[in-house]
Scaffold this motif. Structure first.
Motif, PDB file in Angstrom:
ATOM      1  N   LYS A 148       0.917  -0.974  -0.056  1.00 22.32           N
ATOM      2  CA  LYS A 148      -0.236   0.169  -0.118  1.00 22.32           C
ATOM      3  C   LYS A 148       0.723   1.263  -0.108  1.00 22.32           C
ATOM      4  N   ILE A 149       2.093   0.876   0.461  1.00 19.49           N
ATOM      5  CA  ILE A 149       2.628   2.009   1.038  1.00 19.49           C
ATOM      6  C   ILE A 149       3.761   2.437  -0.731  1.00 19.49           C
ATOM      7  N   ASP A 150       3.855   1.261  -0.772  1.00 21.68           N
ATOM      8  CA  ASP A 150       4.368   1.388  -2.665  1.00 21.68           C
ATOM      9  C   ASP A 150       3.197   2.500  -3.485  1.00 21.68           C
ATOM     10  N   SER A 151       2.226   1.574  -3.719  1.00 23.20           N
ATOM     11  CA  SER A 151       1.042   1.990  -4.446  1.00 23.20           C
ATOM     12  C   SER A 151       1.155   4.118  -4.041  1.00 23.20           C
ATOM     13  N   LEU A 152       0.821   3.736  -2.539  1.00 26.94           N
ATOM     14  CA  LEU A 152       0.753   5.486  -2.134  1.00 26.94           C
ATOM     15  C   LEU A 152       1.705   6.264  -3.155  1.00 26.94           C
ATOM     16  N   GLY A 153       2.863   5.892  -2.791  1.00 27.75           N
ATOM     17  CA  GLY A 153       4.432   6.824  -3.304  1.00 27.75           C
ATOM     18  C   GLY A 153       4.006   6.712  -4.792  1.00 27.75           C
ATOM     19  N   GLN A 154       3.944   6.120  -5.665  1.00 24.18           N
ATOM     20  CA  GLN A 154       2.682   5.949  -7.619  1.00 24.18           C
ATOM     21  C   GLN A 154       2.525   6.925  -7.572  1.00 24.18           C
ATOM     22  N   ASP A 155       1.190   6.864  -5.949  1.00 25.71           N
ATOM     23  CA  ASP A 155       0.099   8.456  -6.601  1.00 25.71           C
ATOM     24  C   ASP A 155       0.644   9.276  -6.448  1.00 25.71           C
TER      25      ASP A 155
END
Length: 79
Positions: free
Chosen positions: A37-44
């Motif tokens: 989720k953190i990686d996804s938020l970083g991309q977002d």
């Protein structure tokens, strides 16, 4: 008060440690999901930053066009 033998103490300690290990395992099992989720938020956030740059450029351009239009309108009204 009755005192415990060494074997009984080891057994009780083993049960306590097993319970604590079970709790730790419950908390730790969600770490990989949280990391995804953190990686996804970083991309977002990268996408949001990019979008903000585009919006900022558009607003700056519209603002400049508005100033130019105001200047031309003022000149037309003065003529």
């Amino acid at each position: 008060m009755q005192s415990l033998s060494d074997d009984e103490r080891k057994e009780v300690l083993g049960e306590v440690l097993a319970d604590e290990l079970k709790l730790i395992t419950e908390y730790v099992k969600d770490v990989p999901l949280a990391m995804r989720k953190i990686d996804s938020l970083g991309q977002d956030m990268k996408e949001v930053k990019s979008d903000i740059k585009v919006i900022r450029a558009a607003v700056t351009d519209i603002s400049q066009q508005h100033k130019d239009d105001q200047r031309r309108l003022t000149q037309l009204e003065a003529a």
